[in-house]
Design a protein around this motif. Structure first.
Motif, PDB file in Angstrom:
ATOM      1  N   SER A 213       0.860  -1.190   0.000  1.00 18.98           N
ATOM      2  CA  SER A 213       0.000   0.000   0.000  1.00 18.98           C
ATOM      3  C   SER A 213       0.888   1.228   0.000  1.00 18.98           C
ATOM      4  O   SER A 213       1.828   1.329   0.810  1.00 18.98           O
ATOM      5  N   SER A 214       0.578   2.157  -0.887  1.00 20.64           N
ATOM      6  CA  SER A 214       1.448   3.319  -1.080  1.00 20.64           C
ATOM      7  C   SER A 214       0.740   4.617  -0.713  1.00 20.64           C
ATOM      8  O   SER A 214      -0.463   4.783  -0.944  1.00 20.64           O
ATOM      9  N   THR A 215       1.508   5.517  -0.119  1.00 22.29           N
ATOM     10  CA  THR A 215       1.103   6.905   0.062  1.00 22.29           C
ATOM     11  C   THR A 215       2.149   7.777  -0.617  1.00 22.29           C
ATOM     12  O   THR A 215       3.127   7.273  -1.193  1.00 22.29           O
ATOM     13  N   ASP A 216       1.965   9.059  -0.562  1.00 24.66           N
ATOM     14  CA  ASP A 216       2.961   9.944  -1.183  1.00 24.66           C
ATOM     15  C   ASP A 216       4.308   9.855  -0.499  1.00 24.66           C
ATOM     16  O   ASP A 216       5.342  10.146  -1.111  1.00 24.66           O
ATOM     17  N   ALA A 217       4.336   9.417   0.764  1.00 26.68           N
ATOM     18  CA  ALA A 217       5.584   9.422   1.524  1.00 26.68           C
ATOM     19  C   ALA A 217       6.102   8.045   1.879  1.00 26.68           C
ATOM     20  O   ALA A 217       7.254   7.916   2.323  1.00 26.68           O
ATOM     21  N   ALA A 218       5.298   6.971   1.704  1.00 27.54           N
ATOM     22  CA  ALA A 218       5.744   5.666   2.202  1.00 27.54           C
ATOM     23  C   ALA A 218       5.097   4.533   1.423  1.00 27.54           C
ATOM     24  O   ALA A 218       4.061   4.699   0.776  1.00 27.54           O
ATOM     25  N   ASP A 219       5.744   3.369   1.520  1.00 29.31           N
ATOM     26  CA  ASP A 219       5.204   2.093   1.057  1.00 29.31           C
ATOM     27  C   ASP A 219       5.126   1.164   2.263  1.00 29.31           C
ATOM     28  O   ASP A 219       6.117   1.006   3.001  1.00 29.31           O
ATOM     29  N   ASP A 220       3.974   0.544   2.460  1.00 25.91           N
ATOM     30  CA  ASP A 220       3.790  -0.405   3.555  1.00 25.91           C
ATOM     31  C   ASP A 220       3.484  -1.773   2.956  1.00 25.91           C
ATOM     32  O   ASP A 220       2.618  -1.901   2.080  1.00 25.91           O
ATOM     33  N   ILE A 221       4.175  -2.815   3.453  1.00 26.01           N
ATOM     34  CA  ILE A 221       4.121  -4.147   2.854  1.00 26.01           C
ATOM     35  C   ILE A 221       3.718  -5.163   3.906  1.00 26.01           C
ATOM     36  O   ILE A 221       4.223  -5.157   5.034  1.00 26.01           O
ATOM     37  N   VAL A 222       2.801  -6.066   3.524  1.00 28.25           N
ATOM     38  CA  VAL A 222       2.427  -7.190   4.366  1.00 28.25           C
ATOM     39  C   VAL A 222       2.314  -8.420   3.470  1.00 28.25           C
ATOM     40  O   VAL A 222       1.882  -8.331   2.316  1.00 28.25           O
TER      41      VAL A 222
END
Length: 231
Positions: A213-222
């Motif tokens: 899942s991406s935002t303008d400032a980060a990527d979060d991975i599961v």
């Protein structure tokens, strides 16, 4: 006096006969309701058997990101079965797979999401890998004379195959990487063949799915990993 005695005896005999009839009736089992031919009794019907090759899915992957989003990735209706490889080689492994893989982005994060990716594939573990096969050959020249004093020449040829087994390794087969912009991506796999070559030991298979899942400032991975199956 004799008449009274005969009356008492007759009464006793009737009582004995009535007691015997009651005892005989109570000893008989209760009648069983007839079952129509070809119909199985309800008490004998168990749960339907699982389809051949069905595999239980592992627990979903879940994480709460630092900015408050709740990410979940899971699988269901998984199917894995070993099939004969198209090459018919003993060192090849081929499998027929199916399943549905889902991701979800929920919660109330502080930074808006801009979508992400859902990667789906399989991991094949091989107990022993056959990476190198070497053929060593030699030829000779041997003259000979037979019984008729004739000269003959023989060219003996010998060959030796050397096999160099290597420690087992894991091969990752990525089937797809779905790019999405919403919050509930899904990938359905049906009757897909995957294979690995150079495997001479026992092999193991499991599915995987990775949600990003991406935002303008980060990527979060599961990530999700299925139950490992020896095939």
């Amino acid at each position: 006096m004799r008449t009274a005695f005969m009356r008492v005896a007759a009464t006793t005999a009737v009582a004995v006969l009535g007691l015997a009839g009651a005892t005989s009736a109570s000893a008989q089992p209760d009648p069983v309701s007839p079952v129509a031919p070809g119909v199985q009794a309800v008490a004998d019907v168990g749960p339907p058997p699982a389809p051949d090759g069905a595999v239980a899915s592992g627990p979903p992957g879940f994480v709460v990101t630092p900015d408050g989003w709740e990410l979940t990735v899971s699988a269901k209706d998984e199917f894995q079965v070993a099939v004969a490889p198209l090459t018919t080689a003993l060192s090849s492994r081929e499998y027929l797979v199916a399943g549905t893989f889902e991701g979800a982005v929920a919660g109330a994060g502080t930074a808006p999401t801009s979508g992400g990716t859902l990667e789906v594939g399989y991991q094949i573990g091989c107990g022993i890998s056959l990476n190198v096969v070497k053929l060593n050959g030699s030829a000779g020249f041997t003259p000979s004379i037979n019984d008729q004093r004739r000269l003959g020449v023989a060219f003996p040829v010998s060959a030796q195959i050397e096999v160099f087994p290597q420690p087992g390794e894991v091969t990752t087969v990525q089937l797809t990487q779905k790019t999405f912009e919403g919050s509930n991506p899904r990938v359905t796999v049906k009757d897909v063949h995957i294979k690995v070559d150079g495997c001479v030991g026992e092999s193991f298979l499991r599915s995987y799915a990775v949600l990003t899942s991406s935002t303008d400032a980060a990527d979060d991975i599961v990530a999700y990993y299925g139950v490992t199956k020896a095939v």
